[in-house]
Design a protein around this motif. Structure first.
Motif, PDB file in Angstrom:
ATOM      1  N   PRO A 112       0.831  -1.200   0.000  1.00 53.15           N
ATOM      2  CA  PRO A 112       0.000   0.000   0.000  1.00 53.15           C
ATOM      3  C   PRO A 112       0.867   1.253   0.000  1.00 53.15           C
ATOM      4  O   PRO A 112       1.911   1.296   0.643  1.00 53.15           O
ATOM      5  CB  PRO A 112      -0.806  -0.105   1.302  1.00 53.15           C
ATOM      6  CG  PRO A 112      -0.041  -1.049   2.152  1.00 53.15           C
ATOM      7  CD  PRO A 112       0.705  -1.959   1.223  1.00 53.15           C
ATOM      8  N   ALA A 113       0.438   2.239  -0.751  1.00 52.60           N
ATOM      9  CA  ALA A 113       1.168   3.504  -0.811  1.00 52.60           C
ATOM     10  C   ALA A 113       0.742   4.378   0.359  1.00 52.60           C
ATOM     11  O   ALA A 113      -0.444   4.579   0.589  1.00 52.60           O
ATOM     12  CB  ALA A 113       0.864   4.206  -2.131  1.00 52.60           C
ATOM     13  N   PHE A 114       1.707   4.850   1.077  1.00 51.16           N
ATOM     14  CA  PHE A 114       1.409   5.714   2.210  1.00 51.16           C
ATOM     15  C   PHE A 114       1.688   7.148   1.814  1.00 51.16           C
ATOM     16  O   PHE A 114       2.703   7.457   1.200  1.00 51.16           O
ATOM     17  CB  PHE A 114       2.228   5.326   3.440  1.00 51.16           C
ATOM     18  CG  PHE A 114       1.773   4.038   4.038  1.00 51.16           C
ATOM     19  CD1 PHE A 114       0.666   4.004   4.861  1.00 51.16           C
ATOM     20  CD2 PHE A 114       2.430   2.860   3.772  1.00 51.16           C
ATOM     21  CE1 PHE A 114       0.220   2.810   5.404  1.00 51.16           C
ATOM     22  CE2 PHE A 114       1.999   1.667   4.316  1.00 51.16           C
ATOM     23  CZ  PHE A 114       0.891   1.644   5.138  1.00 51.16           C
ATOM     24  N   ALA A 115       0.786   8.005   2.164  1.00 55.05           N
ATOM     25  CA  ALA A 115       0.920   9.418   1.837  1.00 55.05           C
ATOM     26  C   ALA A 115       0.462  10.226   3.034  1.00 55.05           C
ATOM     27  O   ALA A 115      -0.110   9.689   3.977  1.00 55.05           O
ATOM     28  CB  ALA A 115       0.075   9.754   0.614  1.00 55.05           C
ATOM     29  N   ASP A 116       0.735  11.493   2.980  1.00 59.01           N
ATOM     30  CA  ASP A 116       0.283  12.366   4.054  1.00 59.01           C
ATOM     31  C   ASP A 116      -1.196  12.675   3.869  1.00 59.01           C
ATOM     32  O   ASP A 116      -1.674  12.839   2.756  1.00 59.01           O
ATOM     33  CB  ASP A 116       1.081  13.669   4.054  1.00 59.01           C
ATOM     34  CG  ASP A 116       2.536  13.449   4.428  1.00 59.01           C
ATOM     35  OD1 ASP A 116       2.817  12.436   5.087  1.00 59.01           O
ATOM     36  OD2 ASP A 116       3.373  14.276   4.065  1.00 59.01           O
ATOM     37  N   ALA A 117      -1.900  12.734   4.981  1.00 61.57           N
ATOM     38  CA  ALA A 117      -3.320  13.078   4.968  1.00 61.57           C
ATOM     39  C   ALA A 117      -3.539  14.147   6.028  1.00 61.57           C
ATOM     40  O   ALA A 117      -2.852  14.176   7.050  1.00 61.57           O
ATOM     41  CB  ALA A 117      -4.176  11.858   5.262  1.00 61.57           C
ATOM     42  N   LEU A 118      -4.480  15.021   5.790  1.00 60.17           N
ATOM     43  CA  LEU A 118      -4.799  16.068   6.764  1.00 60.17           C
ATOM     44  C   LEU A 118      -5.926  15.607   7.670  1.00 60.17           C
ATOM     45  O   LEU A 118      -6.906  15.036   7.209  1.00 60.17           O
ATOM     46  CB  LEU A 118      -5.221  17.349   6.051  1.00 60.17           C
ATOM     47  CG  LEU A 118      -4.130  18.091   5.292  1.00 60.17           C
ATOM     48  CD1 LEU A 118      -4.705  19.341   4.642  1.00 60.17           C
ATOM     49  CD2 LEU A 118      -2.981  18.463   6.187  1.00 60.17           C
ATOM     50  N   VAL A 119      -5.767  15.886   8.959  1.00 62.43           N
ATOM     51  CA  VAL A 119      -6.818  15.599   9.934  1.00 62.43           C
ATOM     52  C   VAL A 119      -7.130  16.891  10.686  1.00 62.43           C
ATOM     53  O   VAL A 119      -6.301  17.793  10.780  1.00 62.43           O
ATOM     54  CB  VAL A 119      -6.401  14.487  10.927  1.00 62.43           C
ATOM     55  CG1 VAL A 119      -6.213  13.167  10.210  1.00 62.43           C
ATOM     56  CG2 VAL A 119      -5.156  14.873  11.684  1.00 62.43           C
ATOM     57  N   ALA A 120      -8.334  16.965  11.218  1.00 65.79           N
ATOM     58  CA  ALA A 120      -8.758  18.134  11.983  1.00 65.79           C
ATOM     59  C   ALA A 120      -8.128  18.097  13.368  1.00 65.79           C
ATOM     60  O   ALA A 120      -8.046  17.047  13.997  1.00 65.79           O
ATOM     61  CB  ALA A 120     -10.278  18.161  12.090  1.00 65.79           C
ATOM     62  N   THR A 121      -7.688  19.248  13.864  1.00 71.17           N
ATOM     63  CA  THR A 121      -7.123  19.341  15.210  1.00 71.17           C
ATOM     64  C   THR A 121      -8.162  19.786  16.225  1.00 71.17           C
ATOM     65  O   THR A 121      -7.919  19.718  17.422  1.00 71.17           O
ATOM     66  CB  THR A 121      -5.951  20.330  15.240  1.00 71.17           C
ATOM     67  OG1 THR A 121      -6.414  21.616  14.802  1.00 71.17           O
ATOM     68  CG2 THR A 121      -4.819  19.853  14.349  1.00 71.17           C
ATOM     69  N   ARG A 122      -9.311  20.248  15.748  1.00 72.39           N
ATOM     70  CA  ARG A 122     -10.399  20.685  16.619  1.00 72.39           C
ATOM     71  C   ARG A 122     -11.713  20.464  15.885  1.00 72.39           C
ATOM     72  O   ARG A 122     -11.713  20.146  14.686  1.00 72.39           O
ATOM     73  CB  ARG A 122     -10.253  22.155  17.002  1.00 72.39           C
ATOM     74  CG  ARG A 122     -10.406  23.099  15.813  1.00 72.39           C
ATOM     75  CD  ARG A 122     -10.450  24.566  16.228  1.00 72.39           C
ATOM     76  NE  ARG A 122     -10.766  25.420  15.104  1.00 72.39           N
ATOM     77  CZ  ARG A 122     -11.987  25.719  14.678  1.00 72.39           C
ATOM     78  NH1 ARG A 122     -13.043  25.237  15.300  1.00 72.39           N
ATOM     79  NH2 ARG A 122     -12.185  26.496  13.644  1.00 72.39           N
ATOM     80  N   LEU A 123     -12.823  20.648  16.570  1.00 72.40           N
ATOM     81  CA  LEU A 123     -14.134  20.534  15.931  1.00 72.40           C
ATOM     82  C   LEU A 123     -14.312  21.691  14.960  1.00 72.40           C
ATOM     83  O   LEU A 123     -14.212  22.858  15.340  1.00 72.40           O
ATOM     84  CB  LEU A 123     -15.249  20.567  16.976  1.00 72.40           C
ATOM     85  CG  LEU A 123     -16.674  20.637  16.429  1.00 72.40           C
ATOM     86  CD1 LEU A 123     -17.004  19.396  15.607  1.00 72.40           C
ATOM     87  CD2 LEU A 123     -17.663  20.797  17.558  1.00 72.40           C
ATOM     88  N   ILE A 124     -14.547  21.361  13.712  1.00 69.87           N
ATOM     89  CA  ILE A 124     -14.835  22.366  12.682  1.00 69.87           C
ATOM     90  C   ILE A 124     -16.305  22.219  12.345  1.00 69.87           C
ATOM     91  O   ILE A 124     -16.729  21.211  11.780  1.00 69.87           O
ATOM     92  CB  ILE A 124     -13.965  22.160  11.431  1.00 69.87           C
ATOM     93  CG1 ILE A 124     -12.474  22.189  11.801  1.00 69.87           C
ATOM     94  CG2 ILE A 124     -14.278  23.219  10.386  1.00 69.87           C
ATOM     95  CD1 ILE A 124     -11.549  21.768  10.674  1.00 69.87           C
ATOM     96  N   ARG A 125     -17.093  23.192  12.727  1.00 63.59           N
ATOM     97  CA  ARG A 125     -18.542  23.129  12.509  1.00 63.59           C
ATOM     98  C   ARG A 125     -18.882  23.418  11.051  1.00 63.59           C
ATOM     99  O   ARG A 125     -18.118  24.052  10.336  1.00 63.59           O
ATOM    100  CB  ARG A 125     -19.247  24.127  13.415  1.00 63.59           C
ATOM    101  CG  ARG A 125     -19.017  23.861  14.881  1.00 63.59           C
ATOM    102  CD  ARG A 125     -19.808  24.836  15.747  1.00 63.59           C
ATOM    103  NE  ARG A 125     -19.402  24.798  17.126  1.00 63.59           N
ATOM    104  CZ  ARG A 125     -19.697  23.843  17.992  1.00 63.59           C
ATOM    105  NH1 ARG A 125     -20.400  22.806  17.595  1.00 63.59           N
ATOM    106  NH2 ARG A 125     -19.283  23.899  19.244  1.00 63.59           N
TER     107      ARG A 125
END
Length: 141
Positions: free
Chosen positions: A13-26
């Motif tokens: 599997p190819a691993f890449a960077d992904a963005l995740v939320a650091t706080r609740l984004i309404r």
């Protein structure tokens, strides 16, 4: 005699960077640079660079630690529902300016329905700037 080495190619599997939320984004909240963090992982359809998402508006609530899917983000609205806007009708050298009330939210370039405050007639137009909607023959993309 040379030993025989058998090389087996196994797809990994190819691993890449992904963005995740650091706080609740309404929902309807604009994503800022501090709202996202880079995490290693294999996630299709997820943003990988903060430049892709900063300044966009969340369509749904995004919880901390969850990936930021590009489908859950859209351009930020510049016109809110029930906001008073300027309607411009242009044809040739003629320009008519009138006030109207937006009947929905819209981003730049979106089509929005606007009710003329003087005549109470509803028309559709294209958002061209903050609080301005072009109506009439110039509304085609």
């Amino acid at each position: 005699m040379w030993p025989l080495v058998l090389l087996v190619l196994v797809p990994l599997p190819a691993f890449a960077d992904a963005l995740v939320a650091t706080r609740l984004i309404r929902a309807t909240e604009v994503v800022r640079a501090g709202d996202v963090a880079v995490q290693r992982g294999q996630l299709p359809g997820v943003a990988s660079d903060p430049v892709q998402v900063v300044g966009l508006e969340a369509r749904v609530a995004i919880y901390p630690g969850r990936p930021l899917r590009l489908a859950d983000l859209a351009p930020a609205a510049v016109i809110e529902r029930n906001e008073t806007v300027t309607m411009l009708y242009r044809q040739g050298g003629l320009t008519i300016r009138s006030e109207g009330r937006a009947l929905g939210r819209a981003a730049l370039g979106d089509t929005v329905t606007v009710m003329n405050l003087a005549s109470r007639q509803s028309v559709q137009g294209r958002v061209t700037s903050f609080g301005q909607v072009d109506v009439g023959p110039t509304t085609t993309p």
